[in-house]
Design a protein around this motif. Sequence first.
Motif, PDB file in Angstrom:
ATOM      1  N   GLU A  24      50.946  -2.151  49.933  1.00 34.48           N
ATOM      2  CA  GLU A  24      50.795  -0.897  50.674  1.00 34.48           C
ATOM      3  C   GLU A  24      51.879  -0.836  51.738  1.00 34.48           C
ATOM      4  OE1 GLU A  24      46.923  -0.041  52.268  1.00 34.48           O
ATOM      5  OE2 GLU A  24      47.564   1.970  52.912  1.00 34.48           O
ATOM      6  N   THR A  25      52.553   0.297  51.823  1.00 34.76           N
ATOM      7  CA  THR A  25      53.591   0.509  52.834  1.00 34.76           C
ATOM      8  C   THR A  25      53.228   1.779  53.609  1.00 34.76           C
ATOM      9  OG1 THR A  25      54.946   1.870  51.386  1.00 34.76           O
ATOM     10  CG2 THR A  25      55.340  -0.510  51.300  1.00 34.76           C
ATOM     11  N   GLU A  26      54.136   2.207  54.485  1.00 37.86           N
ATOM     12  CA  GLU A  26      53.863   3.413  55.278  1.00 37.86           C
ATOM     13  C   GLU A  26      53.631   4.634  54.375  1.00 37.86           C
ATOM     14  OE1 GLU A  26      56.962   4.391  58.047  1.00 37.86           O
ATOM     15  OE2 GLU A  26      55.870   6.125  58.844  1.00 37.86           O
ATOM     16  N   HIS A  27      54.431   4.746  53.317  1.00 40.24           N
ATOM     17  CA  HIS A  27      54.373   5.968  52.505  1.00 40.24           C
ATOM     18  C   HIS A  27      53.920   5.747  51.062  1.00 40.24           C
ATOM     19  CE1 HIS A  27      56.273   8.359  55.616  1.00 40.24           C
ATOM     20  NE2 HIS A  27      57.264   7.500  55.696  1.00 40.24           N
ATOM     21  N   SER A  28      53.679   4.521  50.652  1.00 43.45           N
ATOM     22  CA  SER A  28      53.396   4.254  49.242  1.00 43.45           C
ATOM     23  C   SER A  28      52.255   3.264  49.073  1.00 43.45           C
ATOM     24  CB  SER A  28      54.640   3.673  48.540  1.00 43.45           C
ATOM     25  OG  SER A  28      55.786   4.444  48.798  1.00 43.45           O
ATOM     26  N   LEU A  29      51.642   3.319  47.878  1.00 38.50           N
ATOM     27  CA  LEU A  29      50.570   2.386  47.526  1.00 38.50           C
ATOM     28  C   LEU A  29      50.809   1.945  46.086  1.00 38.50           C
ATOM     29  CD1 LEU A  29      47.748   1.175  48.363  1.00 38.50           C
ATOM     30  CD2 LEU A  29      46.719   3.151  47.206  1.00 38.50           C
ATOM     31  N   ALA A  30      50.610   0.651  45.821  1.00 34.30           N
ATOM     32  CA  ALA A  30      50.741   0.124  44.456  1.00 34.30           C
ATOM     33  C   ALA A  30      49.459  -0.608  44.093  1.00 34.30           C
ATOM     34  CB  ALA A  30      51.935  -0.823  44.367  1.00 34.30           C
ATOM     35  N   PHE A  31      48.977  -0.379  42.876  1.00 28.41           N
ATOM     36  CA  PHE A  31      47.735  -1.018  42.420  1.00 28.41           C
ATOM     37  C   PHE A  31      47.776  -1.172  40.907  1.00 28.41           C
ATOM     38  CE2 PHE A  31      47.252   3.532  43.108  1.00 28.41           C
ATOM     39  CZ  PHE A  31      46.755   4.008  41.904  1.00 28.41           C
ATOM     40  N   HIS A  32      46.957  -2.102  40.414  1.00 24.18           N
ATOM     41  CA  HIS A  32      46.936  -2.367  38.971  1.00 24.18           C
ATOM     42  C   HIS A  32      46.339  -1.180  38.218  1.00 24.18           C
ATOM     43  CE1 HIS A  32      48.220  -6.579  39.047  1.00 24.18           C
ATOM     44  NE2 HIS A  32      47.585  -6.640  40.206  1.00 24.18           N
ATOM     45  N   ASP A  33      46.949  -0.857  37.069  1.00 23.94           N
ATOM     46  CA  ASP A  33      46.406   0.192  36.200  1.00 23.94           C
ATOM     47  C   ASP A  33      45.053  -0.286  35.663  1.00 23.94           C
ATOM     48  OD1 ASP A  33      47.873   2.711  34.426  1.00 23.94           O
ATOM     49  OD2 ASP A  33      45.997   1.855  33.675  1.00 23.94           O
ATOM     50  N   ILE A  34      44.088   0.619  35.624  1.00 21.77           N
ATOM     51  CA  ILE A  34      42.730   0.268  35.167  1.00 21.77           C
ATOM     52  C   ILE A  34      42.702  -0.071  33.672  1.00 21.77           C
ATOM     53  CG2 ILE A  34      41.870   2.556  34.497  1.00 21.77           C
ATOM     54  CD1 ILE A  34      39.389   1.947  36.255  1.00 21.77           C
ATOM     55  N   SER A  60      59.781  16.016  49.033  1.00 27.44           N
ATOM     56  CA  SER A  60      59.529  14.818  49.840  1.00 27.44           C
ATOM     57  C   SER A  60      60.642  14.576  50.854  1.00 27.44           C
ATOM     58  CB  SER A  60      59.400  13.605  48.920  1.00 27.44           C
ATOM     59  OG  SER A  60      60.585  13.468  48.181  1.00 27.44           O
ATOM     60  N   SER A  61      60.318  13.767  51.860  1.00 29.27           N
ATOM     61  CA  SER A  61      61.312  13.400  52.870  1.00 29.27           C
ATOM     62  C   SER A  61      62.138  12.219  52.365  1.00 29.27           C
ATOM     63  CB  SER A  61      60.600  13.012  54.165  1.00 29.27           C
ATOM     64  OG  SER A  61      59.872  11.814  53.962  1.00 29.27           O
ATOM     65  N   GLU A  62      63.278  12.015  52.988  1.00 27.51           N
ATOM     66  CA  GLU A  62      64.110  10.868  52.609  1.00 27.51           C
ATOM     67  C   GLU A  62      63.353   9.562  52.857  1.00 27.51           C
ATOM     68  OE1 GLU A  62      68.107  11.014  54.133  1.00 27.51           O
ATOM     69  OE2 GLU A  62      68.412  13.023  53.297  1.00 27.51           O
ATOM     70  N   ALA A  63      62.576   9.521  53.931  1.00 24.36           N
ATOM     71  CA  ALA A  63      61.813   8.302  54.238  1.00 24.36           C
ATOM     72  C   ALA A  63      60.826   7.983  53.112  1.00 24.36           C
ATOM     73  CB  ALA A  63      61.071   8.469  55.556  1.00 24.36           C
ATOM     74  N   GLU A  64      60.190   9.017  52.568  1.00 28.95           N
ATOM     75  CA  GLU A  64      59.231   8.800  51.471  1.00 28.95           C
ATOM     76  C   GLU A  64      59.949   8.320  50.204  1.00 28.95           C
ATOM     77  OE1 GLU A  64      55.648  11.940  51.824  1.00 28.95           O
ATOM     78  OE2 GLU A  64      57.630  12.873  51.860  1.00 28.95           O
ATOM     79  N   ILE A  65      61.118   8.900  49.942  1.00 31.75           N
ATOM     80  CA  ILE A  65      61.868   8.511  48.740  1.00 31.75           C
ATOM     81  C   ILE A  65      62.326   7.059  48.850  1.00 31.75           C
ATOM     82  CG2 ILE A  65      63.965   8.950  47.399  1.00 31.75           C
ATOM     83  CD1 ILE A  65      63.693  11.921  48.257  1.00 31.75           C
ATOM     84  N   VAL A  66      62.885   6.715  49.996  1.00 27.74           N
ATOM     85  CA  VAL A  66      63.366   5.344  50.204  1.00 27.74           C
ATOM     86  C   VAL A  66      62.206   4.365  50.077  1.00 27.74           C
ATOM     87  CG1 VAL A  66      64.307   3.754  51.930  1.00 27.74           C
ATOM     88  CG2 VAL A  66      65.347   6.009  51.603  1.00 27.74           C
ATOM     89  N   ASP A  67      61.083   4.700  50.693  1.00 23.90           N
ATOM     90  CA  ASP A  67      59.910   3.823  50.679  1.00 23.90           C
ATOM     91  C   ASP A  67      59.420   3.606  49.250  1.00 23.90           C
ATOM     92  OD1 ASP A  67      56.974   3.193  50.749  1.00 23.90           O
ATOM     93  OD2 ASP A  67      57.316   3.232  52.910  1.00 23.90           O
ATOM     94  N   LEU A  68      59.377   4.673  48.464  1.00 28.02           N
ATOM     95  CA  LEU A  68      58.872   4.563  47.092  1.00 28.02           C
ATOM     96  C   LEU A  68      59.803   3.710  46.230  1.00 28.02           C
ATOM     97  CD1 LEU A  68      56.420   5.913  45.463  1.00 28.02           C
ATOM     98  CD2 LEU A  68      58.217   7.212  44.384  1.00 28.02           C
ATOM     99  N   ILE A  69      61.095   3.967  46.346  1.00 27.47           N
ATOM    100  CA  ILE A  69      62.054   3.203  45.525  1.00 27.47           C
ATOM    101  C   ILE A  69      62.026   1.725  45.926  1.00 27.47           C
ATOM    102  CG2 ILE A  69      64.513   2.884  44.990  1.00 27.47           C
ATOM    103  CD1 ILE A  69      63.406   5.331  43.616  1.00 27.47           C
ATOM    104  N   ARG A  70      61.991   1.461  47.229  1.00 33.32           N
ATOM    105  CA  ARG A  70      61.922   0.066  47.666  1.00 33.32           C
ATOM    106  C   ARG A  70      60.617  -0.591  47.204  1.00 33.32           C
ATOM    107  NH1 ARG A  70      66.340  -1.032  50.248  1.00 33.32           N
ATOM    108  NH2 ARG A  70      67.225   0.303  51.853  1.00 33.32           N
ATOM    109  N   SER A  71      59.530   0.171  47.206  1.00 38.37           N
ATOM    110  CA  SER A  71      58.240  -0.376  46.757  1.00 38.37           C
ATOM    111  C   SER A  71      58.291  -0.741  45.277  1.00 38.37           C
ATOM    112  CB  SER A  71      57.122   0.642  46.994  1.00 38.37           C
ATOM    113  OG  SER A  71      56.959   0.863  48.379  1.00 38.37           O
ATOM    114  N   LEU A  72      58.969   0.100  44.468  1.00 39.86           N
ATOM    115  CA  LEU A  72      59.079  -0.205  43.035  1.00 39.86           C
ATOM    116  C   LEU A  72      59.761  -1.564  42.829  1.00 39.86           C
ATOM    117  CD1 LEU A  72      60.103   3.337  41.729  1.00 39.86           C
ATOM    118  CD2 LEU A  72      58.037   2.087  41.081  1.00 39.86           C
ATOM    119  N   GLY A  73      60.866  -1.774  43.523  1.00 39.06           N
ATOM    120  CA  GLY A  73      61.572  -3.052  43.392  1.00 39.06           C
ATOM    121  C   GLY A  73      60.740  -4.211  43.912  1.00 39.06           C
ATOM    122  N   GLU A  74      60.059  -3.985  45.030  1.00 37.66           N
ATOM    123  CA  GLU A  74      59.240  -5.042  45.633  1.00 37.66           C
ATOM    124  C   GLU A  74      58.077  -5.431  44.707  1.00 37.66           C
ATOM    125  OE1 GLU A  74      59.792  -6.820  48.168  1.00 37.66           O
ATOM    126  OE2 GLU A  74      57.846  -7.797  48.447  1.00 37.66           O
TER     127      GLU A  74
END
Length: 121
Positions: A24-34, A60-74
């Motif tokens: 979980e980050t400021e703008h994104s959430l990641a969880f296992h597919d059911i 979306s804002s640039e902050a949201e885009i950056v957060d999502l892309i970084r979350s994918l890699g993380e």
Amino acid sequence: MTYDPNNVFAKILRGEIPCNKVLETEHSLAFHDINPLCRHHVLVIPKGSYVSLDDFSARSSEAEIVDLIRSLGEVARMLGVDASGYRIMSNHGHDARQEVPHLHFHVCGGEDLGPMLRLPK
Ligand code: 5GP
């Protein structure tokens, strides 16, 4: 398409139904597919109300885009699939058979995923 606040991922974001959280980050959430389709199958979603990538890329804002892309890699690194390889997919609309109308990226890996697309006969 208008955003439906009663979709299942909106309920997960509001804590109304549980999820198996990965990150979980400021703008994104990641969880296992059911219903995992491969050994590692995680969904990464923005916390904001976006129907799909079409909507997100326009509003979306640039902050949201950056957060999502970084979350994918993380997430991929957390799953340990960065060395072996992985696939990221996002379905938009009817032809892609999008089921949940809240933007989500499927992060899939942990085994040979085969060809990118198998079109129905
Ligand atoms: P789509 O077809 O919209 O790209 O993918 C929707 C995904 O959401 C599917 O892979 C499905 O298994 C997953 N899903 C649907 N409902 C739930 C739920 O309540 N919890 C979780 N973790 N995943 C869900």
